[in-house]
Design an enzyme around this catalytic site. Structure first.
Site, PDB file in Angstrom:
ATOM      1  N   ILE A  40       0.841  -1.207   0.000  1.00  6.33           N
ATOM      2  CA  ILE A  40       0.000   0.000   0.000  1.00  6.33           C
ATOM      3  C   ILE A  40       0.876   1.256   0.000  1.00  6.33           C
ATOM      4  O   ILE A  40       0.565   2.247  -0.673  1.00  6.33           O
ATOM      5  CB  ILE A  40      -0.918  -0.013   1.244  1.00  6.33           C
ATOM      6  CG1 ILE A  40      -1.864  -1.227   1.187  1.00  6.33           C
ATOM      7  CG2 ILE A  40      -1.706   1.277   1.353  1.00  6.33           C
ATOM      8  CD1 ILE A  40      -2.623  -1.499   2.486  1.00  6.33           C
ATOM      9  N   ASP A  93      13.915   2.887  10.393  1.00  3.46           N
ATOM     10  CA  ASP A  93      13.652   1.539  10.924  1.00  3.46           C
ATOM     11  C   ASP A  93      12.787   1.646  12.178  1.00  3.46           C
ATOM     12  O   ASP A  93      13.155   2.331  13.127  1.00  3.46           O
ATOM     13  CB  ASP A  93      14.987   0.851  11.246  1.00  3.46           C
ATOM     14  CG  ASP A  93      14.784  -0.622  11.556  1.00  3.46           C
ATOM     15  OD1 ASP A  93      13.630  -1.041  11.819  1.00  3.46           O
ATOM     16  OD2 ASP A  93      15.779  -1.363  11.544  1.00  3.46           O
ATOM     17  N   ASN A 120       2.438   4.611   7.472  1.00  3.15           N
ATOM     18  CA  ASN A 120       1.852   3.450   6.788  1.00  3.15           C
ATOM     19  C   ASN A 120       2.545   2.137   7.157  1.00  3.15           C
ATOM     20  O   ASN A 120       1.890   1.098   7.221  1.00  3.15           O
ATOM     21  CB  ASN A 120       1.936   3.684   5.272  1.00  3.15           C
ATOM     22  CG  ASN A 120       1.747   2.402   4.486  1.00  3.15           C
ATOM     23  OD1 ASN A 120       0.625   1.954   4.237  1.00  3.15           O
ATOM     24  ND2 ASN A 120       2.860   1.761   4.096  1.00  3.15           N
ATOM     25  N   TYR A 207      -1.986  -8.005  16.922  1.00  4.31           N
ATOM     26  CA  TYR A 207      -1.978  -6.984  15.856  1.00  4.31           C
ATOM     27  C   TYR A 207      -3.095  -5.964  16.119  1.00  4.31           C
ATOM     28  O   TYR A 207      -2.875  -4.745  16.084  1.00  4.31           O
ATOM     29  CB  TYR A 207      -2.177  -7.688  14.520  1.00  4.31           C
ATOM     30  CG  TYR A 207      -2.358  -6.796  13.312  1.00  4.31           C
ATOM     31  CD1 TYR A 207      -1.284  -6.091  12.766  1.00  4.31           C
ATOM     32  CD2 TYR A 207      -3.599  -6.682  12.683  1.00  4.31           C
ATOM     33  CE1 TYR A 207      -1.459  -5.295  11.637  1.00  4.31           C
ATOM     34  CE2 TYR A 207      -3.778  -5.898  11.560  1.00  4.31           C
ATOM     35  CZ  TYR A 207      -2.703  -5.209  11.041  1.00  4.31           C
ATOM     36  OH  TYR A 207      -2.867  -4.418   9.922  1.00  4.31           O
ATOM     37  N   LYS A 211      -2.967  -1.836  16.789  1.00  2.35           N
ATOM     38  CA  LYS A 211      -3.681  -0.855  15.958  1.00  2.35           C
ATOM     39  C   LYS A 211      -4.686  -0.064  16.809  1.00  2.35           C
ATOM     40  O   LYS A 211      -4.948   1.101  16.542  1.00  2.35           O
ATOM     41  CB  LYS A 211      -4.374  -1.550  14.784  1.00  2.35           C
ATOM     42  CG  LYS A 211      -3.399  -2.171  13.776  1.00  2.35           C
ATOM     43  CD  LYS A 211      -2.558  -1.116  13.069  1.00  2.35           C
ATOM     44  CE  LYS A 211      -1.751  -1.701  11.917  1.00  2.35           C
ATOM     45  NZ  LYS A 211      -0.963  -0.705  11.177  1.00  2.35           N
TER      46      LYS A 211
HETATM   47  N1  LIG Z   1      -3.024  -5.376   3.509  1.00  2.23           N
HETATM   48  C1  LIG Z   1      -4.143  -5.274   4.227  1.00  2.23           C
HETATM   49  O1  LIG Z   1      -5.159  -5.941   3.961  1.00  2.23           O
HETATM   50  C2  LIG Z   1      -4.204  -4.316   5.388  1.00  2.23           C
HETATM   51  C3  LIG Z   1      -5.407  -4.231   6.108  1.00  2.23           C
HETATM   52  C4  LIG Z   1      -5.477  -3.334   7.183  1.00  2.23           C
HETATM   53  C5  LIG Z   1      -4.389  -2.564   7.504  1.00  2.23           C
HETATM   54  N2  LIG Z   1      -3.220  -2.683   6.798  1.00  2.23           N
HETATM   55  C6  LIG Z   1      -2.083  -1.827   7.198  1.00  2.23           C
HETATM   56  O2  LIG Z   1      -1.616  -1.142   6.055  1.00  2.23           O
HETATM   57  C7  LIG Z   1      -0.218  -0.864   6.186  1.00  2.23           C
HETATM   58  C8  LIG Z   1       0.516  -1.328   4.935  1.00  2.23           C
HETATM   59  O3  LIG Z   1       0.265  -2.724   4.800  1.00  2.23           O
HETATM   60  P1  LIG Z   1       0.679  -3.575   3.519  1.00  2.23           P
HETATM   61  O4  LIG Z   1      -0.356  -4.601   3.340  1.00  2.23           O
HETATM   62  O5  LIG Z   1       1.055  -2.678   2.396  1.00  2.23           O
HETATM   63  O6  LIG Z   1       1.976  -4.304   4.097  1.00  2.23           O
HETATM   64  P2  LIG Z   1       3.325  -4.770   3.384  1.00  2.23           P
HETATM   65  O7  LIG Z   1       3.134  -4.950   1.931  1.00  2.23           O
HETATM   66  O8  LIG Z   1       3.814  -5.908   4.204  1.00  2.23           O
HETATM   67  O9  LIG Z   1       4.275  -3.508   3.622  1.00  2.23           O
HETATM   68  C9  LIG Z   1       4.655  -3.159   4.920  1.00  2.23           C
HETATM   69  C10 LIG Z   1       5.664  -2.060   4.845  1.00  2.23           C
HETATM   70  O10 LIG Z   1       6.087  -1.757   6.196  1.00  2.23           O
HETATM   71  C11 LIG Z   1       7.500  -1.847   6.242  1.00  2.23           C
HETATM   72  N3  LIG Z   1       7.993  -2.264   7.539  1.00  2.23           N
HETATM   73  C12 LIG Z   1       7.668  -3.378   8.241  1.00  2.23           C
HETATM   74  N4  LIG Z   1       8.410  -3.439   9.359  1.00  2.23           N
HETATM   75  C13 LIG Z   1       9.220  -2.351   9.353  1.00  2.23           C
HETATM   76  C14 LIG Z   1      10.219  -1.856  10.226  1.00  2.23           C
HETATM   77  N5  LIG Z   1      10.589  -2.511  11.334  1.00  2.23           N
HETATM   78  N6  LIG Z   1      10.839  -0.674   9.924  1.00  2.23           N
HETATM   79  C15 LIG Z   1      10.514  -0.004   8.803  1.00  2.23           C
HETATM   80  N7  LIG Z   1       9.590  -0.431   7.921  1.00  2.23           N
HETATM   81  C16 LIG Z   1       8.953  -1.591   8.202  1.00  2.23           C
HETATM   82  C17 LIG Z   1       7.863  -2.898   5.186  1.00  2.23           C
HETATM   83  O11 LIG Z   1       9.236  -2.778   4.851  1.00  2.23           O
HETATM   84  P3  LIG Z   1      10.099  -4.069   4.320  1.00  2.23           P
HETATM   85  O12 LIG Z   1       9.806  -4.201   2.858  1.00  2.23           O
HETATM   86  O13 LIG Z   1      11.496  -3.677   4.618  1.00  2.23           O
HETATM   87  O14 LIG Z   1       9.624  -5.258   5.097  1.00  2.23           O
HETATM   88  C18 LIG Z   1       6.924  -2.468   4.073  1.00  2.23           C
HETATM   89  O15 LIG Z   1       7.446  -1.357   3.403  1.00  2.23           O
HETATM   90  C19 LIG Z   1       0.222  -1.577   7.455  1.00  2.23           C
HETATM   91  O16 LIG Z   1       0.269  -0.654   8.511  1.00  2.23           O
HETATM   92  C20 LIG Z   1      -0.880  -2.607   7.692  1.00  2.23           C
HETATM   93  O17 LIG Z   1      -1.001  -2.956   9.047  1.00  2.23           O
HETATM   94  C21 LIG Z   1      -3.110  -3.540   5.746  1.00  2.23           C
END
Ligand SMILES: NC(=O)c1ccc[n+]([C@@H]2O[C@H](COP(=O)([O-])OP(=O)(O)OC[C@H]3O[C@@H](n4cnc5c(N)ncnc54)[C@H](OP(=O)(O)O)[C@@H]3O)[C@@H](O)[C@H]2O)c1
Length: 339
Positions: A40, A93, A120, A207, A211
């Site tokens: 996202i 980080d 995000n 989780y 949140k």
């Molecule tokens: N996907 C869904 O259905 C969904 C639903 C509700 C809420 N969300 C929320 O939306 C947001 C984005 O989710 P997404 O689905 O796009 O997840 P994603 O594809 O797994 O991306 C997560 C991002 O966060 C970064 N990240 C994780 N741990 C980190 C750390 N310790 N330090 C710095 N960066 C870190 C990751 O970096 P790396 O590439 O280095 O790992 C990646 O850039 C999150 O907050 C998630 O909880 C998602």
């Protein structure tokens, strides 16, 4: 008897959101998107650049992954230096609050304004307790974004001093906040470590708890950032659920083809998953109805039926005493670890 009410009305309901016509002018604006290298976050960065945002900082922990993402954007003719709409890596980080603070301090050495901060980056899988004795998932999803934002607040406030400012903080939370059983407390840092072992999907509960903390903090922050003499328009703080977004199958080979098509029946693409964040960060509507979006601890947005739809929070997420307890414990924890 009808009781008199002085409450500010909630934002008006909207029927559509069009990135082509419904965004404010982003020229010259400086924006941070954390976790911008994939999922996202990547699509949030990409669509901000398509909307000609002045400078977008793609905050990511891995230089290699950040550079890959930036190359992909450059290959599409987006975000090149000198184009008036640039993308730049910010080393960042979340796994250690001290590092999150350092990233904010580094940023403030580079820029003298910050118009939009989109928290995000997030984590759904960590199970371990971090080196400071608190669940890594809580550190990544709530405590480090808290310290990152707090450290950037002086710059956000400075940007918000301008009479025509439109400064926003967007916290990407999740509707999973609602899964947390009632009776949640944050009276000590150990309360961040509730394992939920006796529940199915214990990690999802942890989780959700992280949140929930993010949403409680967002509302408290919004109450502190109301318009004043120093900040004529205040700062708008929005938390949101982006939708159920398929950020999983694109990276897993076995999920290509038919399996991917099946997932797409019930999950949004990452592109569409970014729309509620884009609404919160840059829609004209939030600017036009600012007072309504900032009232009563701000709003929580969801993706349905239209990206940016306001949804009322459950009682626990609106509990101001719980929010106060959370912030007290967070500040004590951060002081104890020297962050
Ligand atoms: N996907 C869904 O259905 C969904 C639903 C509700 C809420 N969300 C929320 O939306 C947001 C984005 O989710 P997404 O689905 O796009 O997840 P994603 O594809 O797994 O991306 C997560 C991002 O966060 C970064 N990240 C994780 N741990 C980190 C750390 N310790 N330090 C710095 N960066 C870190 C990751 O970096 P790396 O590439 O280095 O790992 C990646 O850039 C999150 O907050 C998630 O909880 C998602």
């Amino acid at each position: 008897m009808v009781e008199a009410t002085t409450a500010t009305p909630r934002p008006t309901v909207h029927a559509s959101f069009d990135l082509g016509t419904d965004l404010v002018d982003l020229k010259g604006k400086v924006i941070i998107v954390t976790g911008g290298n994939k999922g996202i976050g990547f699509w949030t960065v990409k669509q901000l650049l398509q909307a000609k945002a002045g400078k977008v900082y793609l905050a990511a922990r891995s230089e290699e992954r950040a550079n890959e993402a930036i190359k992909a954007l450059h290959d599409e003719g987006l975000g090149k230096e000198g184009s008036g709409s640039e993308v730049v890596w910010l080393r960042f980080d979340l796994s250690d609050p001290r590092e999150a603070k350092r990233a904010a301090e580094d940023f403030m050495k580079k820029e003298d304004r910050l118009d939009v901060l989109i928290n995000n980056a997030g984590d759904m899988s960590s199970r371990e307790v971090g080196k400071d004795g608190v669940s890594l998932m809580h550190i990544i999803n709530y405590i480090s974004p808290y310290v990152f934002t707090e450290t950037l607040l002086p710059l956000l406030k400075k940007t918000a001093e301008a009479p025509d400012s439109d400064v926003r903080i967007v916290n990407v939370a999740s509707k999973m906040y609602n899964i947390v059983p009632s009776g949640v407390r944050y009276s000590t840092a150990q309360d961040f470590n509730v394992p939920y072992t006796f529940r199915p999907f214990s990690n999802l509960h942890r989780y959700g708890n992280s949140k929930l903390a993010m949403i409680l903090w967002s509302q408290r922050l919004q109450r502190l950032l109301q318009p004043s003499e120093a900040l004529p328009n205040g700062i708008t703080v929005i938390s949101l659920h982006p939708g159920g977004v398929d950020t999983f199958t694109p990276r897993v080979k076995v999920f290509q083809g038919l399996a991917k098509s099946i997932v797409s029946l019930f999950a949004l693409t990452p592109e569409a998953g970014a729309w509620t964040s884009l609404f919160a960060a840059a829609s004209k509507r939030v600017r036009e109805e600012r007072e309504r979006y900032q009232a009563d601890g701000g709003v929580y947005l969801v993706e349905q039926p239209v990206p940016g739809t306001v949804q009322e929070l459950g009682a626990t997420a609106k509990d101001e005493n719980l929010a106060e307890e959370l912030i007290r414990t967070t500040q004590t924890f951060l002081k104890d670890i020297g962050a």
